[in-house]
Design an enzyme around this catalytic site. Sequence first.
Site, mmCIF file in Angstrom:
data_model
loop_
_atom_site.group_PDB
_atom_site.id
_atom_site.type_symbol
_atom_site.label_atom_id
_atom_site.label_comp_id
_atom_site.label_asym_id
_atom_site.label_seq_id
_atom_site.Cartn_x
_atom_site.Cartn_y
_atom_site.Cartn_z
ATOM 1 N N ALA A 66 5.930 14.680 -56.197
ATOM 2 C CA ALA A 66 5.729 16.119 -56.274
ATOM 3 C C ALA A 66 4.276 16.389 -55.906
ATOM 4 O O ALA A 66 3.405 15.528 -56.094
ATOM 5 C CB ALA A 66 6.032 16.609 -57.677
ATOM 6 N N GLY A 111 8.525 11.953 -57.643
ATOM 7 C CA GLY A 111 9.607 12.779 -57.095
ATOM 8 C C GLY A 111 10.176 12.208 -55.797
ATOM 9 O O GLY A 111 11.321 12.498 -55.439
ATOM 10 N N GLU A 134 4.462 8.690 -62.902
ATOM 11 C CA GLU A 134 4.148 9.923 -63.645
ATOM 12 C C GLU A 134 3.346 9.663 -64.907
ATOM 13 O O GLU A 134 2.512 10.476 -65.314
ATOM 14 C CB GLU A 134 5.447 10.671 -64.012
#
Length: 260
Positions: A66, A111, A134
């Site tokens: 992301a 992502g 993450e």
Amino acid sequence: MTASPVLSRDADGVRVITVDRPDKLNALDRQTLEALDAAFAAAADADQVRAVVLTGAGPKAFVAGADIAQMNALTPIEGREFSLLGQRLMRRIERLPKPVVAMVNGYALGGGLELAMACHLRIAADSARLGQPEVNLGLIPGFGGTQRLLRLAGRAAALELCLLGAPIDAARALQLGVVNRVVPAAELEAETMKLAAQLAASAPLALRGILDAVVLGGECPLEEGLQFETAQFGLLFASEDMREGTAAFLEKRRPQFRNR
Ligand code: DAK
């Protein structure tokens, strides 16, 4: 008007969808998620498209995650919208009635790995690196990574990737079952297109039945999943392609499937 961050092109029944932000390692910002969602909806609707390949532009990345810069500035309401958009896209890909192959040409992180795992098959360059980093940002995977990794590769692999946050190489990803195949980087495109061409020439209704049975049936308890498979199996006896496939075998010729 700004150029779309997602490109689509067709080659013999295969639609190739490319995330095109190579200067940001194809990171997923809101605009890219929206464009991907529209591209997959269009691929589902297009009769001539029998299989889909998803990849990232440039030599370095499939998708590096992301977009961290955009995420950093999100309000809670915008964060929720971002999450819904991503979850909807992953689910759309996973439930697409046509096979989707992720061509993992480089980094597939956060992502990006979640996107690859929503695809039905993954073929990776030997130079690719995959991971769920993450935790290093104080986050957890938010586009289904914990759940798809768990289902794809088991608890040990899911916990290894998510807790440690360190990327793994393609050989380790193959060993863990995170990818289906690894090929030399120089052969990735040719090998992927060969695989996609095989899918595009296959019986579309049977492919759809398999995807439904494995993806949706796999979300049910075994007894329900088996009933689901039986229903799909029976349904195919109403198709011309099933008559053609079995007749072609008996007549010792190649079948011509027509999606009917
Ligand atoms: N986002 C934004 N920009 C990125 C990016 C990313 N994920 N990854 C790379 N870039 C940008 C870099 O900032 C740089 O931009 P400029 O400085 O040139 O403007 C450019 O791409 C080239 O990157 P590098 O210069 O860093 O390239 P290197 O070869 O040195 O390093 C790298 C490559 C992949 C190791 C490094 O770029 C890196 O560590 N990137 C970040 C990888 C990462 O942490 N990915 C996971 C992101 S978190 C949510 C649901 C899901 C998610 C979040 C929320 N909700 C439910 C709300 C998902 C989260 C994630 O994916």
